[in-house]
Design an enzyme around this catalytic site. Structure first.
Site, short mmCIF file in Angstrom:
data_model
loop_
_atom_site.label_atom_id
_atom_site.label_comp_id
_atom_site.label_asym_id
_atom_site.label_seq_id
_atom_site.Cartn_x
_atom_site.Cartn_y
_atom_site.Cartn_z
N LEU A 1 124.84 17.17 57.72
CA LEU A 1 125.93 16.81 58.81
C LEU A 1 124.79 16.76 59.74
O LEU A 1 125.24 15.85 60.73
CB LEU A 1 126.78 18.23 59.14
CG LEU A 1 128.30 18.02 58.60
CD1 LEU A 1 128.93 19.49 58.80
CD2 LEU A 1 129.09 17.17 58.81
N TYR A 2 124.04 18.02 60.21
CA TYR A 2 122.80 17.30 61.27
C TYR A 2 121.96 16.48 60.79
O TYR A 2 121.62 15.78 61.72
CB TYR A 2 122.08 19.16 61.14
CG TYR A 2 120.62 19.13 61.67
CD1 TYR A 2 120.90 19.20 62.90
CD2 TYR A 2 119.72 19.17 61.56
CE1 TYR A 2 120.07 19.73 64.47
CE2 TYR A 2 118.06 19.40 61.68
CZ TYR A 2 118.78 19.45 63.61
OH TYR A 2 117.36 19.55 64.60
#
Length: 242
Positions: free
Chosen positions: A152-153
């Site tokens: 996600l990051y």
């Protein structure tokens, strides 16, 4: 464009890398607008520290993940400090979780700040930064590495680097440079896992974590006249982590 006598806006600047960038730009002579979303006490402490050193600084609360608030942030910054010359889109959140276990809520949380927030910060910057200005978006060296539990990051930051490449082409005729700044493992609240900290030390030829000041000094260069011939790039401030 000299940083002295310019106005800079830094999002997510109450702590960590954002605060260090605000401090560096203020030390270089810019009037600095510190943006924060939730950490009011930290933002006020950052303002006090910069002001104590003779810097010109103010703080404005706004959640840049909401386009209307990003717009308000720029409007209030211009009303208080004048036309903006430098924008640093730094606000970000981190979530470590396997992709297979990540929820829709996790996705919305990370991409709202790291991608949507940066997109609309860059949009306002494109509309408002004066000709010859500087736009910097903070990414991460992790976009070119293979780290588990960081989809996600890293996905959110990969999008930021594409925004930068496109915007640099759109603003070149106005002599505005647009670059991404890619820190490595940096000693901030975001890097709280002992295993990740040990990995960061091991991956750097310098055998240490980066400091917020290490990253801020590179940002100070990108905001300066000396960086006038650099645009559309992802510039590492990662201590040699590859």
């Amino acid at each position: 464009m000299a940083t002295d006598r310019k106005t800079a806006l830094v999002t997510g600047a109450s702590r960590g890398i954002g605060r260090a960038i605000a401090e560096r730009l203020a030390a270089d002579g810019a009037t600095v607008v510190i943006n924060y979303a939730r950490h009011r006490d930290a933002a006020e402490a950052a303002v006090a520290a910069i002001a104590a050193g003779g810097g010109r600084v103010l703080a404005i609360q706004a959640d840049v993940a909401k386009p209307a608030e990003a717009r308000r942030l720029f409007e209030e910054a211009e009303a208080a400090a004048g036309p903006i010359d430098i924008v640093v889109a730094n606000a970000a959140v981190f979530l470590a979780k396997p992709l297979a276990e990540s929820t829709e809520e996790d996705y919305e949380q990370v991409f709202a700040v790291n991608t949507k927030g940066v997109f609309f910060t860059l949009q306002e910057a494109a509309r408002r930064v004066r000709d010859g200005g500087r736009i910097i978006a903070v990414s991460t060296c992790g976009t070119r590495l293979y780290f588990p539990h960081a989809s996600l990051y890293l996905g959110s930051k990969g999008a930021v680097e594409q925004f930068v490449r496109t915007l640099s082409r759109e603003l070149g005729s106005r002599r505005i440079t647009v670059n991404a700044l890619a820190p490595g493992f940096t000693d901030t609240d975001m890097l709280h896992d002992d295993q990740a900290r040990a990995l960061g030390v091991a991956l750097s030829p310098f055998q240490r974590l980066g400091t917020p000041k290490d990253v801020a000094d590179v940002a100070g260069f990108l905001a300066s006249e000396a960086a006038r011939w650099i645009t559309g790039q992802t510039v590492d401030a990662a201590g040699g982590v590859v």
